[in-house]
Design a protein around this motif. Structure first.
Motif, PDB file in Angstrom:
ATOM      1  N   SER B  73       0.832  -1.215   0.000  1.00 16.21           N
ATOM      2  CA  SER B  73       0.000   0.000   0.000  1.00 16.21           C
ATOM      3  C   SER B  73       0.863   1.260   0.000  1.00 16.21           C
ATOM      4  CB  SER B  73      -0.981  -0.008   1.171  1.00 16.21           C
ATOM      5  OG  SER B  73      -0.301  -0.199   2.379  1.00 16.21           O
ATOM      6  N   SER B  76       2.137   1.593  -3.495  1.00 14.06           N
ATOM      7  CA  SER B  76       1.047   2.041  -4.372  1.00 14.06           C
ATOM      8  C   SER B  76       0.812   3.545  -4.220  1.00 14.06           C
ATOM      9  CB  SER B  76      -0.231   1.265  -4.031  1.00 14.06           C
ATOM     10  OG  SER B  76      -1.331   1.812  -4.679  1.00 14.06           O
ATOM     11  N   TRP B  91      -2.612  -0.334  -7.280  1.00 10.96           N
ATOM     12  CA  TRP B  91      -3.519  -0.647  -6.179  1.00 10.96           C
ATOM     13  C   TRP B  91      -4.027  -2.092  -6.244  1.00 10.96           C
ATOM     14  CZ3 TRP B  91      -4.611   2.911 -10.042  1.00 10.96           C
ATOM     15  CH2 TRP B  91      -5.552   2.530 -10.981  1.00 10.96           C
ATOM     16  N   VAL B  94      -2.602  -4.363  -3.710  1.00 12.46           N
ATOM     17  CA  VAL B  94      -3.127  -3.996  -2.385  1.00 12.46           C
ATOM     18  C   VAL B  94      -4.478  -4.688  -2.161  1.00 12.46           C
ATOM     19  CG1 VAL B  94      -3.825  -2.086  -0.892  1.00 12.46           C
ATOM     20  CG2 VAL B  94      -1.968  -1.750  -2.529  1.00 12.46           C
ATOM     21  N   SER B 162      -5.019   3.855  -1.120  1.00 12.97           N
ATOM     22  CA  SER B 162      -3.731   3.257  -0.720  1.00 12.97           C
ATOM     23  C   SER B 162      -3.204   3.893   0.562  1.00 12.97           C
ATOM     24  CB  SER B 162      -2.704   3.430  -1.842  1.00 12.97           C
ATOM     25  OG  SER B 162      -3.189   2.875  -3.029  1.00 12.97           O
TER      26      SER B 162
END
Lengths: 180, 234
Positions: B73, B76, B91, B94, B162
């Motif tokens: 995250s 991202s 993303w 994630v 994120s």
């Protein structure tokens, strides 16, 4: 005939120089970008007038975001990511434009003094004085200067929906005060 | 203002800029800072007695997932602060890790309930855990938001998604070493739940939170007092 990679390399070189403060390279770059940007927006169904506006906004965004361009990366994807972002903003704004138009018709401040039974300037003045400074500012820019909702939002650094809501509340407050 | 005037004004306005760092470097630095934050939080809150962990493998697995979630995250969010990010959809990993965490907890809940009884399916009250996650994520979220706002994110919703996942996961990582409840349903409801809420808030409020500041509205022509307005759409 320069290929796309030649063009990208040239733009990348110009941008690297611009990041170092070379104004002439920057000017060349921006001039070079206008035509591809206008074409990009035109191919996505934007009329020529708005395509030019969007190209200008993209150039402004390029100016603001120039530090985020990584010299070792290709230039075109970076540029068109910004252009696409501007296009989405425009589409979103256009899809909300009908609401804004209805709203602007609803808030017809120019007719307010005439519609006031007393028609008194002092009454109107005292009613306006009860508004918050933000409401007065928004009304002034919208109705006296005749700016668009977007322009008011940009000038005051607030969102367009905030402008609409503020104007709407100001209108309601004036209606209540003036009994219209 | 026509385009030629705008270009002339932008060129006049040009100042040298410091080029942003590569995303991986910034992401690594952020990861280290976040880990330090988690460690500091833990030092303040106090770590649980690790010898009393009932299901050490399950707990370790969850911690490992959280570390991966934190890393992906952060990467991202940092990548998305530049237009044309190095990976087009950073993303996605994630979401994959977040889903893996949910599936892992569900599987753990069923496995533990099979072995230790149906009562393991009922979440032990953990409002304090959820509250701690929300409170602890504030500083990391604000810090990362400031870092991101210095860039030019062109996918604001996914960027704040994120950011919120990163902030939530670092908070939960700290809580994992503090919370003594080992009920998987509790982890699902009061550890994963708040992170999902934060992610939803990030998606919903991203555009507003990362709204680009209005461009400078005027440029002064050198040698003149005329102020030219930036273009406004007619």
């Amino acid at each position: 005939m320069p290929t796309e990679s030649d063009r990208d390399l040239r733009w990348s070189t110009y941008m690297r120089k611009a990041q170092g403060g070379d104004a002439s390279a920057y000017e060349e770059l921006l001039k070079d970008l206008v035509s591809p940007l206008t074409t990009y927006f035109g191919r996505r169904g934007i009329d020529p007038h708005h395509a030019e506006d969007l190209a200008q906004e993209t150039l402004l965004a390029v100016h603001r975001a120039r530090h985020t361009y990584l010299p070792e990366r290709p230039f075109s994807p970076w540029l068109f990511a910004i252009a696409r972002n501007k296009l989405f903003d425009f589409m979103r704004e256009r899809s909300g434009a009908r609401t804004a138009t209805v709203f602007e018709e609803d808030v017809d401040f120019e007719t307010l003094p005439a519609a006031t039974p007393i028609g008194s300037f002092s009454l109107l003045k005292s009613a306006v004085a009860t508004l918050s400074s933000k409401q007065r500012e928004v009304l002034g820019l919208l109705r006296l200067k005749g700016l668009s909702i977007r322009a008011v939002a940009e000038q005051l650094g607030i969102t367009e929906s905030d402008v609409k809501v503020t104007a709407h509340r100001a209108h309601r407050a004036l209606e209540e005060k003036l009994g219209t | 203002m026509n385009t030629a005037e705008l270009i002339a004004n932008l060129s006049t306005d040009l100042k040298p800029v410091r080029v942003a760092h590569r995303p991986l470097r910034t992401a690594l630095l952020t990861f280290v800072v976040y880990c330090a934050f988690a460690a500091t939080t833990l030092a303040v809150l106090g770590a649980r007695e690790m010898t009393t962990v009932r299901f050490p493998h399950f707990w370790l697995g969850e911690v490992a997932i959280l570390v991966v979630l934190l890393a992906t995250s952060i990467y991202s969010a940092i990548t998305l602060r530049y237009p044309a990010a190095e990976h087009s959809h950073p993303w996605r990993p994630v979401i994959a890790v977040l889903s893996a965490w949910g599936v892992y907890l569900l599987a753990g809940m069923i496995t533990i309930a099979t072995k230790h009884g149906i009562h393991e399916l009922i979440p032990v009250d953990g409002i304090s855990c959820a509250g701690s996650v929300f409170a602890l994520c504030l500083i990391p979220a604000a810090t990362l938001l400031v870092v991101i706002k210095r860039g030019y994110p062109t996918a604001p919703a996914w960027t704040t998604f994120s950011i919120m996942i990163a902030a939530g996961s670092v908070a939960v990582l700290g809580i994992e070493f503090h919370c003594t409840y080992e009920n998987a349903a509790h982890h699902l409801s009061y550890h994963l739940g708040p992170v999902l809420l934060l992610a939803a808030a990030g998606l919903a409020w991203g555009r507003r939170a990362l709204k680009h500041a209005p461009p400078k509205t005027s440029f002064t022509t050198p040698g003149s007092s005329d102020t030219l307005q930036a273009p406004t759409r007619s």
